[in-house]
Design a protein around this motif. Sequence first.
Motif, mmCIF file in Angstrom:
data_model
loop_
_atom_site.group_PDB
_atom_site.id
_atom_site.type_symbol
_atom_site.label_atom_id
_atom_site.label_comp_id
_atom_site.label_asym_id
_atom_site.label_seq_id
_atom_site.Cartn_x
_atom_site.Cartn_y
_atom_site.Cartn_z
ATOM 1 N N LYS A 233 30.665 38.402 45.689
ATOM 2 C CA LYS A 233 32.106 38.290 45.915
ATOM 3 C C LYS A 233 32.867 38.470 44.607
ATOM 4 N N ILE A 234 32.343 37.867 43.543
ATOM 5 C CA ILE A 234 32.977 38.020 42.233
ATOM 6 C C ILE A 234 32.976 39.481 41.813
ATOM 7 N N MET A 235 31.835 40.166 42.002
ATOM 8 C CA MET A 235 31.745 41.562 41.594
ATOM 9 C C MET A 235 32.610 42.472 42.465
ATOM 10 N N SER A 236 32.953 42.024 43.676
ATOM 11 C CA SER A 236 33.867 42.814 44.506
ATOM 12 C C SER A 236 35.265 42.841 43.893
ATOM 13 N N ALA A 237 35.548 41.894 42.982
ATOM 14 C CA ALA A 237 36.840 41.860 42.290
ATOM 15 C C ALA A 237 36.843 42.713 41.034
ATOM 16 N N VAL A 238 35.684 43.271 40.663
ATOM 17 C CA VAL A 238 35.547 44.063 39.449
ATOM 18 C C VAL A 238 35.575 45.537 39.799
ATOM 19 N N GLY A 239 36.479 46.266 39.205
ATOM 20 C CA GLY A 239 36.534 47.709 39.349
ATOM 21 C C GLY A 239 36.775 48.353 38.003
ATOM 22 N N THR A 240 36.710 49.674 37.957
ATOM 23 C CA THR A 240 36.968 50.390 36.712
ATOM 24 C C THR A 240 37.925 51.544 36.981
ATOM 25 N N ASP A 241 38.761 51.842 35.998
ATOM 26 C CA ASP A 241 39.673 52.966 36.036
ATOM 27 C C ASP A 241 39.557 53.677 34.698
ATOM 28 N N ARG A 242 38.760 54.739 34.663
ATOM 29 C CA ARG A 242 38.384 55.391 33.425
ATOM 30 C C ARG A 242 37.767 54.359 32.476
ATOM 31 N N ASP A 243 38.366 54.091 31.311
ATOM 32 C CA ASP A 243 37.737 53.164 30.367
ATOM 33 C C ASP A 243 38.159 51.707 30.568
ATOM 34 N N GLN A 244 38.999 51.437 31.569
ATOM 35 C CA GLN A 244 39.510 50.085 31.764
ATOM 36 C C GLN A 244 38.763 49.346 32.863
ATOM 37 N N VAL A 245 38.651 48.023 32.696
ATOM 38 C CA VAL A 245 38.137 47.170 33.757
ATOM 39 C C VAL A 245 39.324 46.674 34.564
ATOM 40 N N VAL A 246 39.224 46.807 35.873
ATOM 41 C CA VAL A 246 40.277 46.347 36.771
ATOM 42 C C VAL A 246 39.792 45.070 37.446
ATOM 43 N N TRP A 247 40.612 44.017 37.392
ATOM 44 C CA TRP A 247 40.254 42.730 37.983
ATOM 45 C C TRP A 247 41.199 42.427 39.138
ATOM 46 N N SER A 248 40.646 42.272 40.349
ATOM 47 C CA SER A 248 41.423 41.934 41.544
ATOM 48 C C SER A 248 41.190 40.461 41.844
ATOM 49 N N GLY A 249 41.985 39.606 41.198
ATOM 50 C CA GLY A 249 41.756 38.168 41.252
ATOM 51 C C GLY A 249 41.857 37.569 42.639
ATOM 52 N N SER A 250 42.598 38.191 43.535
ATOM 53 C CA SER A 250 42.748 37.636 44.887
ATOM 54 C C SER A 250 41.438 37.641 45.657
ATOM 55 N N ARG A 251 40.482 38.440 45.240
ATOM 56 C CA ARG A 251 39.195 38.490 45.933
ATOM 57 C C ARG A 251 38.330 37.274 45.617
ATOM 58 N N PHE A 252 38.583 36.628 44.473
ATOM 59 C CA PHE A 252 37.865 35.400 44.113
ATOM 60 C C PHE A 252 38.836 34.540 43.313
ATOM 61 N N PRO A 253 39.777 33.889 43.992
ATOM 62 C CA PRO A 253 40.892 33.220 43.312
ATOM 63 C C PRO A 253 40.494 32.031 42.452
ATOM 64 N N ARG A 254 39.269 31.545 42.566
ATOM 65 C CA ARG A 254 38.852 30.413 41.730
ATOM 66 C C ARG A 254 38.627 30.840 40.282
ATOM 67 N N MET A 255 38.553 32.138 40.040
ATOM 68 C CA MET A 255 38.292 32.663 38.705
ATOM 69 C C MET A 255 39.590 32.841 37.922
ATOM 70 N N ARG A 256 39.514 32.574 36.627
ATOM 71 C CA ARG A 256 40.633 32.745 35.706
ATOM 72 C C ARG A 256 40.204 33.714 34.606
ATOM 73 N N VAL A 257 41.011 34.731 34.344
ATOM 74 C CA VAL A 257 40.689 35.707 33.300
ATOM 75 C C VAL A 257 40.890 35.079 31.925
ATOM 76 N N LEU A 258 39.845 35.108 31.097
ATOM 77 C CA LEU A 258 39.929 34.607 29.732
ATOM 78 C C LEU A 258 40.170 35.731 28.733
ATOM 79 N N HIS A 259 39.704 36.923 29.072
ATOM 80 C CA HIS A 259 39.882 38.072 28.184
ATOM 81 C C HIS A 259 39.770 39.346 29.004
#
Length: 369
Positions: A233-259
């Motif tokens: 489920k956490i990895m379903s929130a991880v995507g990439t757009d060329r060299d960037q990591v895309v984070w879709s926090g709504s897919r696992f709302p318990r997670m907080r981005v630190l960096h």
Amino acid sequence: MSRHDLPSALLAADPAPGAEPGDAERLAAIRAAVDHRRHAVAVRSRPRRHGRRLAVLAGLTTAAVVVAVAGTRLWSPEPDPLVSAAVAVDGSLSCGSSFEGHADPIRPDKARVRLFPTVIPAGWRLVDIFARESTWPVACTTPSLVAAELDATGVMRGGVWVSGPVDRISYEEEGAEVNPKPLRTADTLNGRPAVRYDYQQEDGIHYSWIWADDRGKHWQASVAGHSLADARKIMSAVGTDRDQVVWSGSRFPRMRVLHQRTGPRYPAEGSTENWYIRLTDGTRERLVDVISGRSQPIAVDLRPGERLEDLAGRPLLRWSSGSVTYEVLPGSRVTTEVHGDAAAVHALLAGLRQLPADDPRLDEYAMKE
């Protein structure tokens, strides 16, 4: 190279190959090289790297395998070099013998960061100061995204670390002799073919994935502190757009981005400065190690079971090993040991102040080299 071999990169970075094994300068320079490479093992194990310097060296032997970093250094005007990384038996990316790092002495008055203690605990004495400039492999040791689940007291329950992109990868078939051995299986991640690694740790199984994006660039992610179902489920929130990591926090709302890296991908190599303050408390040497030149906040070093705290309005990590890491300035972190005297150590760290380049104390306390 196995985990029980000393990386030749570290040997290449040895600033004093003729020094005696106990020489303080040599040990400090080795520690600088180790500190720059420690992210390669941090995701896989609790952070023992902040203990005594011999323990730090022992922790280095748990780093895995080989990475070839081709091209020029960070300050080169040439285009970004290609990065070829090795994948260890537990699914982590690693930098090793092909990286030609170095640690060169610099005069204290020429250092960019020149911190000096304005508060010295009772019974302590300042011995000397010295500085080093080092290179370190950025692309395969620095996560592009770190997200965490924290409890009400700020202790990390679990997290995800995403690294990449790198241009080429190779898989290591041999490595650490651990029981049980990490399990490697073919998998599918977010609709893409992937390789998954299941790696048993003290706090449970860690899961790592390797996959390629639509350009053929490779990414690596590790999840700790969660079941496989939650890790997916956490990895379903991880995507990439060329060299960037895309984070879709709504897919696992318990997670907080630190960096989350938002600029260009990390270069093959970077340069940092280490500023050392050597003291004694009357019974043992106390080394204060300031690393400057890393833009990531120290929150990226947080691991399950560890807590992010505050000291004088800036973040501090108190490690289970007894050491602390403190973000003394933006882009500068200081690490030192605690021996049952946390209040004294905290006062020392909070009292560090930048000296002007012409301050006579920079010459008075400079280590004789």
